[in-house]
Design a protein around this motif. Structure first.
Motif, short mmCIF file in Angstrom:
data_model
loop_
_atom_site.label_atom_id
_atom_site.label_comp_id
_atom_site.label_asym_id
_atom_site.label_seq_id
_atom_site.Cartn_x
_atom_site.Cartn_y
_atom_site.Cartn_z
N CYS A 135 66.84 51.82 110.51
CA CYS A 135 66.66 50.52 109.78
C CYS A 135 65.95 50.76 108.39
CB CYS A 135 66.02 49.58 110.68
SG CYS A 135 66.85 49.33 112.14
N GLY A 136 65.35 52.04 108.14
CA GLY A 136 64.54 52.15 106.91
C GLY A 136 63.42 51.45 106.91
N PHE A 137 62.64 51.27 107.96
CA PHE A 137 61.61 50.29 107.99
C PHE A 137 60.32 51.29 108.33
CE2 PHE A 137 58.30 47.95 110.26
CZ PHE A 137 58.03 46.98 109.53
N GLU A 141 60.98 54.69 117.34
CA GLU A 141 60.73 55.41 115.88
C GLU A 141 62.31 55.83 115.39
OE1 GLU A 141 58.19 58.67 116.59
OE2 GLU A 141 56.35 57.45 116.10
N ASP A 142 63.13 56.12 116.45
CA ASP A 142 64.39 56.47 115.95
C ASP A 142 65.19 54.85 115.31
OD1 ASP A 142 64.48 58.89 116.75
OD2 ASP A 142 65.28 58.69 118.62
N LEU A 143 65.08 54.04 115.89
CA LEU A 143 65.36 52.59 115.66
C LEU A 143 64.73 52.50 114.22
CD1 LEU A 143 66.70 49.93 115.84
CD2 LEU A 143 64.66 49.12 116.86
N GLY A 172 65.31 42.60 111.92
CA GLY A 172 66.32 41.90 111.35
C GLY A 172 65.58 40.99 110.50
N HIS A 173 64.51 40.21 110.87
CA HIS A 173 63.82 39.22 109.81
C HIS A 173 63.42 40.17 108.62
CE1 HIS A 173 63.85 35.91 112.52
NE2 HIS A 173 63.36 36.37 113.48
#
Length: 414
Positions: free
Chosen positions: A224-226, A218-220, A280-281
């Motif tokens: 990443c703003g996802f 969740e931090d990731l 990244g995709h």
């Protein structure tokens, strides 16, 4: 037979010969390197594991060759062999409107091609995958899966085919523009519905329960703003020991999915890096770019079909006795892959470019070292060959060869 017949046969058999030559090159490369692990992997993959991957690749090459040959035979039987004429004749006496006779013809072709692949699919599952320890499904589950896929395919495609044929009948010369809009609407709806409606018909999806891993991921996502509709674990192990991760859907229906086998085999930092690659995709807009490319290609394809359906030589050259819209669509769908085979390297190159970009993004947002470690484990556990033939790989592989990919990531190590 006319000039187009000979062109079709030339493209069909030249494509088949090209594919067999590429398979021969791939098999030769794998055999030549079978007894030595590449230097970059020697510390993490044993010779026994490397040889298993080589044997697994060779077994799949043999199966792929059979599939290529059987596919060509089926296309010839349905076209020049009169198969489509025979199927159309079965529907003609029925007391239904011509539109539904056309739908019946196209669904018959779809069902026939699906059933024709069933023996190879069963061999792949219960012989090749079983031999190398990957298969975990049962004959009963396999048959149920195949039946469900066939029923679902018919349920989804019937209204789509009916709509396109209706437009071909009623919308005049602009039918292909309207059909393209219908096709794109269907594609977007399917992409939106797949995660929550279709995929759960075949697998169980449970929310990620590992709280520490969930917090880390969740931090990731926050970095990443996802935003997604949740992180889920799929019970992929009930059918196979292969592992993977992906996200699907769009808008508020995006869903991140991990195979349970992947979570079992990778460490937390490696899972984070793999997820960063998938993100990244999304961040590099690869999915949107791919959908846009497919939209343009489908538009051009429908425009081509609109022209071909008015050419008698198109029907006669492929052995069709009827020159109607359903027959034109069936012929087009059967033979267009023959003429697009030689464009495959272009799409493969674009896909590999996207993979490099996603790897670069993962290296920025997580750890290049962790991604390398995770990828090597996935290569090992999935018995992926480390020594593909460069030309075969350039033609067919959507991901860079293992050695090239790891070398690229190694330049990102901090």
């Amino acid at each position: 037979m006319n000039t187009f017949t000979w062109l079709f046969l030339l493209m069909l058999f030249s494509g088949l010969l090209l594919e067999f030559w590429l398979l021969w090159r791939q098999a030769r490369s794998v055999r030549e390197h079978r007894n030595q692990v590449p230097v970059d992997f020697a510390q993490r993959i044993s010779l026994q594991q490397h040889q298993k991957a080589a044997n697994y690749t060779l077994a799949n090459i043999r199966l792929e060759g059979v599939g290529l040959l059987s596919g060509v035979i089926l296309v010839l039987l349905l076209t020049l062999g009169g198969g489509l004429n025979w199927l159309a004749g079965l529907w003609r006496p029925l007391a239904v409107a011509p539109l539904w006779q056309g739908v019946g013809l196209l669904l018959s072709v779809l069902a026939l091609t699906t059933l024709a692949d069933l023996p190879l699919s069963a061999w792949r599952t219960f012989v090749v995958e079983e031999r190398f320890g990957f298969n975990r499904t049962t004959p009963r589950r396999f048959l149920i899966d195949q039946l469900m896929q066939l029923v679902l395919m018919l349920a989804i495609t019937t209204p789509l085919v009916a709509a396109i044929l209706w437009l071909m009948e009623t919308a005049g010369n602009s039918w292909w523009l309207w059909a393209w809009l219908v096709w794109m609407s269907f594609t977007l709806f399917f992409a939106w519905a797949y995660p929550s409606v279709i995929a759960p018909l075949f697998n169980k999806f449970s929310p990620l329960q590992d709280l520490s891993l969930k917090e880390r991921l969740e931090d990731l996502l926050l970095r990443c703003g996802f935003h997604s509709n949740g992180m889920f674990v799929m019970d992929g192990s009930k059918r196979s020991s292969h592992g993977n991760a992906y996200f699907s859907g769009f808008g508020k229906n995006k869903r991140i999915v991990f195979f349970d086998t992947l979570l079992h085999n990778l460490e937390a930092d490696e899972i984070e890096a793999v997820l960063a690659h998938e993100l990244g995709h999304f961040k590099r807009r690869h999915i949107l770019k791919t959908m846009a490319s497919m939209a343009v290609i489908s538009l051009l394809g429908l425009a081509l079909l609109n022209w071909l359906m008015h050419q008698d030589w198109f029907f006669e050259g492929l052995g069709a006795s009827r020159h109607d819209h359903a027959m034109a669509l069936a012929l087009f769908l059967l033979v267009i892959p023959t003429f697009t085979t030689f464009f495959t390297p272009l799409f493969s190159a674009l896909s590999r470019k996207h993979e490099f970009e996603a790897d670069d993004y993962a290296a920025q947002q997580s750890s290049a070292a962790a991604l390398i470690s995770g990828l090597v484990k996935m290569y090992r556990d999935n018995a992926a060959t480390l020594t593909p033939d460069p030309l075969y790989s350039a033609f067919h592989h959507s991901h860079p060869p293992a050695a090239v990919r790891i070398s690229h990531l190694s330049t990102k190590l901090k």
